[in-house]
Structures are given as C-alpha cells and as structure tokens.
Design a protein around this motif. Structure first.
Motif, short mmCIF file in Angstrom:
data_model
loop_
_atom_site.label_atom_id
_atom_site.label_comp_id
_atom_site.label_asym_id
_atom_site.label_seq_id
_atom_site.Cartn_x
_atom_site.Cartn_y
_atom_site.Cartn_z
N GLY A 195 40.11 38.32 49.20
CA GLY A 195 38.86 37.68 48.80
C GLY A 195 38.77 37.65 47.29
N VAL A 196 37.53 37.55 46.78
CA VAL A 196 37.33 37.42 45.34
C VAL A 196 36.15 38.29 44.89
CG1 VAL A 196 37.11 35.77 43.41
CG2 VAL A 196 37.91 34.95 45.64
N TYR A 197 36.30 38.93 43.73
CA TYR A 197 35.17 39.58 43.05
C TYR A 197 34.44 38.50 42.27
CZ TYR A 197 37.67 44.02 43.78
OH TYR A 197 38.32 45.10 44.32
N MET A 198 33.13 38.33 42.54
CA MET A 198 32.39 37.25 41.89
C MET A 198 31.79 37.66 40.54
SD MET A 198 30.59 35.18 45.03
CE MET A 198 29.75 36.57 45.77
N GLN A 199 31.96 38.92 40.14
CA GLN A 199 31.47 39.39 38.83
C GLN A 199 29.98 39.12 38.63
OE1 GLN A 199 34.90 41.10 38.11
NE2 GLN A 199 33.59 41.04 36.31
N GLY A 200 29.23 39.32 39.69
CA GLY A 200 27.79 39.15 39.58
C GLY A 200 27.31 37.71 39.48
N ASN A 201 28.23 36.76 39.68
CA ASN A 201 27.88 35.33 39.54
C ASN A 201 27.70 34.71 40.93
OD1 ASN A 201 27.68 32.62 38.95
ND2 ASN A 201 29.59 32.50 37.76
N SER A 202 26.49 34.80 41.47
CA SER A 202 26.28 34.33 42.86
C SER A 202 26.40 32.81 42.97
CB SER A 202 24.91 34.78 43.35
OG SER A 202 23.90 34.25 42.50
N ALA A 203 26.33 32.10 41.86
CA ALA A 203 26.41 30.64 41.90
C ALA A 203 27.79 30.13 42.33
CB ALA A 203 26.05 30.06 40.54
N VAL A 204 28.80 30.99 42.25
CA VAL A 204 30.14 30.52 42.66
C VAL A 204 30.36 30.71 44.17
CG1 VAL A 204 31.10 31.02 40.38
CG2 VAL A 204 31.33 32.72 42.19
N ARG A 205 29.44 31.39 44.83
CA ARG A 205 29.65 31.72 46.24
C ARG A 205 29.95 30.50 47.12
NH1 ARG A 205 28.48 36.09 49.45
NH2 ARG A 205 27.11 37.08 47.94
N PRO A 206 29.15 29.41 47.05
CA PRO A 206 29.43 28.29 47.96
C PRO A 206 30.83 27.68 47.75
CG PRO A 206 27.60 27.77 46.46
CD PRO A 206 27.93 29.21 46.25
N TYR A 207 31.29 27.67 46.53
CA TYR A 207 32.64 27.14 46.27
C TYR A 207 33.70 28.06 46.89
CZ TYR A 207 30.21 24.40 42.72
OH TYR A 207 29.36 23.55 42.08
N PHE A 208 33.58 29.34 46.57
CA PHE A 208 34.62 30.27 47.03
C PHE A 208 34.59 30.42 48.55
CE2 PHE A 208 34.93 32.74 42.73
CZ PHE A 208 35.40 31.59 42.12
N GLU A 209 33.39 30.35 49.13
CA GLU A 209 33.28 30.42 50.60
C GLU A 209 34.03 29.27 51.24
OE1 GLU A 209 29.23 32.72 51.78
OE2 GLU A 209 29.14 30.53 51.77
N ALA A 210 33.79 28.07 50.70
CA ALA A 210 34.44 26.88 51.26
C ALA A 210 35.96 26.94 51.05
CB ALA A 210 33.87 25.63 50.60
N TRP A 211 36.39 27.47 49.93
CA TRP A 211 37.81 27.47 49.61
C TRP A 211 38.59 28.58 50.32
CZ3 TRP A 211 37.17 26.76 43.57
CH2 TRP A 211 36.61 25.49 43.33
N LEU A 212 37.87 29.67 50.69
CA LEU A 212 38.54 30.74 51.45
C LEU A 212 38.67 30.36 52.92
CD1 LEU A 212 37.04 34.09 50.07
CD2 LEU A 212 39.38 33.27 49.79
N ALA A 213 37.75 29.50 53.40
CA ALA A 213 37.69 29.21 54.84
C ALA A 213 39.05 28.85 55.46
CB ALA A 213 36.66 28.12 55.11
N PRO A 214 39.86 27.98 54.83
CA PRO A 214 41.14 27.66 55.47
C PRO A 214 42.15 28.80 55.47
CG PRO A 214 40.67 26.16 53.61
CD PRO A 214 39.64 27.23 53.58
N PHE A 215 41.83 29.90 54.78
CA PHE A 215 42.78 31.01 54.68
C PHE A 215 42.31 32.26 55.41
CE2 PHE A 215 43.38 28.31 50.92
CZ PHE A 215 44.68 27.90 51.17
N ALA A 216 41.24 32.10 56.23
CA ALA A 216 40.73 33.25 56.98
C ALA A 216 41.83 33.82 57.88
CB ALA A 216 39.52 32.84 57.81
N ASP A 217 42.67 32.96 58.43
CA ASP A 217 43.73 33.43 59.31
C ASP A 217 44.81 34.21 58.54
OD1 ASP A 217 44.56 31.02 58.02
OD2 ASP A 217 46.22 30.87 59.44
N MET A 218 44.81 34.08 57.21
CA MET A 218 45.75 34.85 56.39
C MET A 218 45.11 36.11 55.84
SD MET A 218 47.48 31.82 54.10
CE MET A 218 49.22 31.47 54.32
N GLY A 219 43.88 36.41 56.28
CA GLY A 219 43.26 37.69 55.88
C GLY A 219 42.36 37.61 54.67
N ALA A 220 42.14 36.40 54.12
CA ALA A 220 41.32 36.27 52.90
C ALA A 220 39.99 35.66 53.27
CB ALA A 220 42.03 35.39 51.88
N LYS A 221 38.93 36.46 53.29
CA LYS A 221 37.63 35.91 53.66
C LYS A 221 36.45 36.64 53.04
CE LYS A 221 38.46 38.13 58.08
NZ LYS A 221 38.71 37.93 59.48
N THR A 222 36.71 37.61 52.15
CA THR A 222 35.61 38.43 51.63
C THR A 222 35.21 38.03 50.23
OG1 THR A 222 36.33 40.28 52.98
CG2 THR A 222 34.91 40.81 51.10
#
Ligand SMILES: [Zn+2]
Length: 583
Positions: A478-505
């Motif tokens: 997953g990704v550390y957002m460094q306190g920047n909650s505004a990036v959450r929707p981007y990173f959520e959408a971009w991690l989605a295709p890789f959930a099967d590879m263990g990256a979703k947090t």
C-alpha cells in the motif's frame, strides 16, 4: 534507509519546536482546504488494457533482477562518494539511456566530503589460541600503520569514575570499546510479511497531525529512556575522545544487533574536540541539522582524519568471546591490518537522473518523479538498502517504455546519493529544483506557531508527485499518505487492480527515514510505499549480509509493476496530485 542512532535521544530538543509548528499549521489549514475531503468526482484511472500491459511486462518480461544483480554483484557496496558510487551513478545513467530514456545525466550536489574505499583488511586473534574473527572496518576509518599486533584491552567503562584506571594503559593497544551483548536463540525465524491485522491497524490510523503534535512552544520533558540514551551517547563520545587521546592503535566495537556472523557497520567515529569549560558539549548531527552541520563532526570531513583511530565493528559472537577470555584472566593478542584509501579529488556528490519525456503540449513541462537512494553502506552490497528500490524505479520506467505508453507529463527517475548520511542528495536536489523550507525560530510558550515558510523556485508548481521505494526487498502492500487525505481517492482507484497482488492498504500515517521526506517537508506530494518487512531490520539493513541472495525476485517484480502504474497514471491525469497545505 537512513538511521541515526542518536536521533531518538535528541528528538525532543532538536526537532520538537518546528514539528509542533508544522503540525499545528496543517491542522489549522486542513479544515479549510478544498482538497481535504478528497471528494474528487472523476479520478483518472488508466484503461484496463493499459494496466494489463504493465502487469504483463512487469511480471513476464522483467529485467529488475538483472539490474539488481549488476548493481550489487558487479559494482558492489556504494558508499557515498566512493569510486563504486561513481560507477553506479554512471552505470545507471548509461543503462537508462540505453533503454531510451532522455536527459540521462549525473546532477551534482554538495560539496559532501571525501570518498573512501577499502583496499585490504584482516583481523585475527593470535594468542592464547589462534582464530579468525568476523569483522569489518567502519566507513572512512583511517588505515593502520601496517599490521598492528597488540594485546587486546577491554575498556569496561560504565561511568565517569571508571576512566582513571585506564589512564596511561592504552597506547598502541587494540581496544574493545563496547559492552557484550546477549544472543538469544532465533525461535521465531527472521523473515516476516505484514499480517492482515497489522495492515488493518495501519488503515485505521488517524491523521498524524491530529495525534502526535504537542502544543506549539511546549517543551516536553525527556523520558527516562531518552535521558539514558543521551547519557550513553555522551559517555560513548567521551570514550572515543579518551582512546584517541591515549593513543590506542585500533578501536573495535560490538555489532549493535544481529547474530550468526551478521554484523551491522556504518561510519567511523571522530574523537570530539575538548569542550571549553562552561560550554555545553556539541550534539551529534541528526536529520535536524543541514548537510554542512552534519559534515562538521563526520568521518567524511577531511579535517577530521587526524582525530580518528582506525576502527572496526566485530560480530557479536567473536566480540563476546574475547571479552570473556579477558574476564577469565587470559591476555589475548590480535593482529589487525586495515588498508583504506581516501578519495579527495572530487568532494561533490552526484544523483543519477533520467527522463521519459511527456507528450502533452502543455503538461510535458510538468513532472512526475520516482526513485530511491543508490548509495549504501559498505560491508554488504547494499542489495535491500537500496539497490532494490533503485532497480525497481528503473524497471518501472523500463516497463512504461517497453509497453509503448506515452505519458502526458514528463516522468523523471532520480537515484539519490548521500541518503545514508542524512538524506543529503535528495534534500539538496529538492532545494536546487523546487525550493527550501526556512527553519522557524523556536516558539515561546503560549504563542501561536508562525506559518511554515517555503522559498519556492519556478519549478515548485511543476512537480505533481514523487514516489519513493526504500524499505527493502518486500513487495508493496500500500502507500503512506503522509497525512494528505486528498490523495486517497486516487490511490484507492490505482491500488484496486493490484489487490490480488497484496497491495490494498492506505494509511494516513507518515513514514520517515528516507528521501520522500525531502519533498514532503516543503509541501510537495512525496510518498513511500508500504512494503513487507522480509528480513530488513533483523538481517540486512546496514549489515554485511545485505547481498543479492536476500532479494525476493517476485516481490521486486510486483513492486516495479505497481510503481509503473502509479507513475503513469499520475502523469496522465488532468490535474496535479493534490498537495497538503503548507503555508
Ligand atoms: Zn539505509
């Protein structure tokens, strides 16, 4: 990954005031920030066919292991400003140019200080019985005057009163300077991956600026543990000054962690200058000071060569044995021969950079960056720290080129140096390219924090985001957002295709110790991925066993694939990555 063993002791004193000011500022601004809700209606995501292509290239045609093998096996350990570091700078530049990247070059920063390389080394016990020991000279240690054979003295000092009994006893001797350390059986095994529980806890972590910040101006009393560490640091400094003044021939310390012949070794210690009466003793460098402040007391400062005793770190099993021999009345003798070379011809440090040019007429002047640090400590080959991150960042760019993708923004890979001595290469690069944070003066108790002052260059608004990889060989979780909650929707959408590879947090938490901080501290979006631990702290991070054989190839492929997708999508979206507000 940068680790300063004395930082903890001084955190309260050195960093509290600016940290508190920053946190307060973020808290005040986040409520008013239009980005803070993260409610972006249309987040850009690449078409499935593009993600599939990236996955295929990254998984089935990967070059990451070959890149990593050359960096570690052929070039080897890459101490900042050493000849190997220069070779690594040039090889990575040439390799990325060969892949079709543009503007591949070395960018100077500094001056940093001198280089160092080890020409030959041997150490063994000769009497009362002969045996070789596992040990390694510390970086920037001076050479011994030929092979030194001498009695070994254990400097058993626990307080100021103990110095007197060693006065006049150490001249020409080989001195053991640290305590013994108990080794426990490894019932659990060293390797680990992050558990679901651990990831769930990270995902639930609150905004770091709302939990850890003391009130501005509030000087917290050091904890007993911090006080003890500060006392140990002061005692260790005094011991290094003492053995230097007494004319010891060689100083040996005990690996601070590790067992089974694994030793953790970093830079040589410089004997502190005597403190004039009535003045406070100078404190160690740490991340809080600038590169110039750190260099003053550093082993890579040419002026300090005359204040260093040749020194090495020994594996704990050997160290403990020699101390026990002495305590049982034996008088062991050792022979130590350190032959090292200093390199003073070029004191500048160099980062390697290379680009995939953007294709959008307007957006190509904007940047998405990715990277990790190329320098390493010297006793291993810097495989997990951090050839891994560099090979992955290079591979992410190669994947995009091989997939025939045309990013709208320019993508720039940066491989830093001087990271291990305090994030120097990235910080100086960010200062040159994007801007500099002005350190706020300490805030008197009860007064509001002043705004954080960033002096911006013209490029400051050209950078969308920087992605860093420097937590070892473990795959991305997953990704550390460094306190920047505004990036959450981007990173959520971009991690989605890789959930099967263990990256979703996604976690709002900050992580430290590496080069994304150089961006983050001036308000630019800089991120480090959450990675599996594997054997990073237990075995490889700064040790003689940080070698290619500890690399997990499938994890590296997964990381490069995900990094490629993140960087590509950041380069394709209409807007820049939202920033956390930093006045
Ligand atoms: Zn490191």
């Amino acid at each position: 990954m940068f680790r300063n063993r004395f930082l903890g002791a001084f955190l309260t004193f050195a960093l509290l005031a600016p940290t508190a000011a920053l946190a307060q500022d973020l808290r005040a601004k986040s409520a008013a920030s239009p980005n803070s809700t993260g409610a972006k209606s249309a987040v850009y995501t690449a078409p499935k066919a593009v993600i599939d292509k990236i996955r295929d290239e990254g998984t089935n045609h990967s070059q990451v292991v070959q890149t990593l093998s050359y960096l570690t096996d052929v070039i080897g350990g890459r101490l900042t400003n050493s000849p190997n570091m220069k070779r690594a700078n040039e090889w990575t530049r040439d390799t990325m140019a060969k892949w079709g990247m543009q503007n591949a070059k070395l960018e100077a920063w500094g001056p940093f200080g001198r280089g160092w390389s080890l020409k030959s080394f041997s150490a063994q016990v000769n009497e009362p019985t002969a045996f070789p020991v596992i040990a390694y000279p510390k970086a920037w240690s001076p050479s011994t005057k030929g092979a030194v054979t001498s009695e070994v003295v254990y400097l058993d000092i626990k307080s100021d009163e103990d110095f007197a009994k060693y006065k006049g006893q150490l001249s020409g001797k080989i001195v053991l300077i640290s305590r013994t350390r108990e080794i426990k059986a490894d019932f659990e095994g060293m390797g680990s991956r992050r558990t679901d529980e651990e990831l769930a806890k990270m995902a639930a972590a609150p905004d770091p600026s709302t939990v850890t910040a003391p009130q501005p101006g509030q000087q917290q009393a050091p904890t007993p543990e911090q006080q003890e560490r500060a006392r140990q640091f002061a005692l260790a400094q005094k011991m290094f000054g003492f053995v230097f003044d007494e004319g010891a021939a060689v100083v040996i310390d005990n690996s601070r962690i590790g067992s089974g012949g694994t030793l953790f070794v970093s830079a040589a210690s410089v004997a502190p200058l005597p403190t004039p009466a009535g003045q406070a003793a100078p404190q160690g460098g740490g991340f809080g000071g600038g590169a110039a402040a750190r260099a003053r007391s550093a082993a890579y400062n040419k002026d300090n060569e005359a204040r260093m005793v040749p020194q090495l770190t020994m594996a704990t099993e050997d160290y403990n044995r020699i101390v026990r021999m002495i305590q049982l009345g034996a008088k062991p003798k050792m022979t130590v021969d350190i032959q090292a070379q200093f390199h003073d011809e070029d004191l500048m440090g160099y980062n390697t950079v290379a680009e995939i040019p953007g294709t959008d007429p307007t957006l190509k002047s904007e940047l998405v960056m990715l990277g990790g640090h190329l320098d390493s400590w010297h006793s291993g080959t810097g495989a997990t720290d951090n050839a891994a991150g560099c090979a992955v960042a290079m591979e992410a760019a190669r994947i995009l080129i091989a997939s025939g993708l045309k990013p709208r923004r320019t993508i720039r890979v940066a491989l830093w140096s001087g990271e291990e001595q305090g994030l120097n290469g990235s910080r100086e690069y960010v200062t040159q390219q994007f801007g500099e944070r002005k350190q706020a003066p300490p805030v008197p108790a009860g007064q509001p924090a002043p705004p954080v002052d960033v002096v911006k260059t013209a490029n400051y608004d050209k950078l969308s985001a920087y992605y860093n990889l420097d937590n070892g060989t473990g795959k991305i979780r997953g990704v550390y957002m460094q306190g920047n909650s505004a990036v959450r929707p981007y990173f959520e959408a971009w991690l989605a295709p890789f959930a099967d590879m263990g990256a979703k947090t996604l976690t709002l938490s900050n992580t430290g110790g590496t080069d994304h901080l150089s961006f983050d501290r001036i308000g630019l979006p800089g991120f480090q991925f959450i990675q599996d631990e594997i054997e990073y702290d237990a075995r490889t991070h700064h040790s003689n066993q940080d070698t290619f054989d500890r690399i997990q190839a499938d994890d590296m492929k997964q990381a490069a694939t995900i990094m490629a997708a993140f960087v590509y999508q950041t380069a394709m979206m209409d807007e820049k990555m939202p920033r956390k507000v930093l006045k």
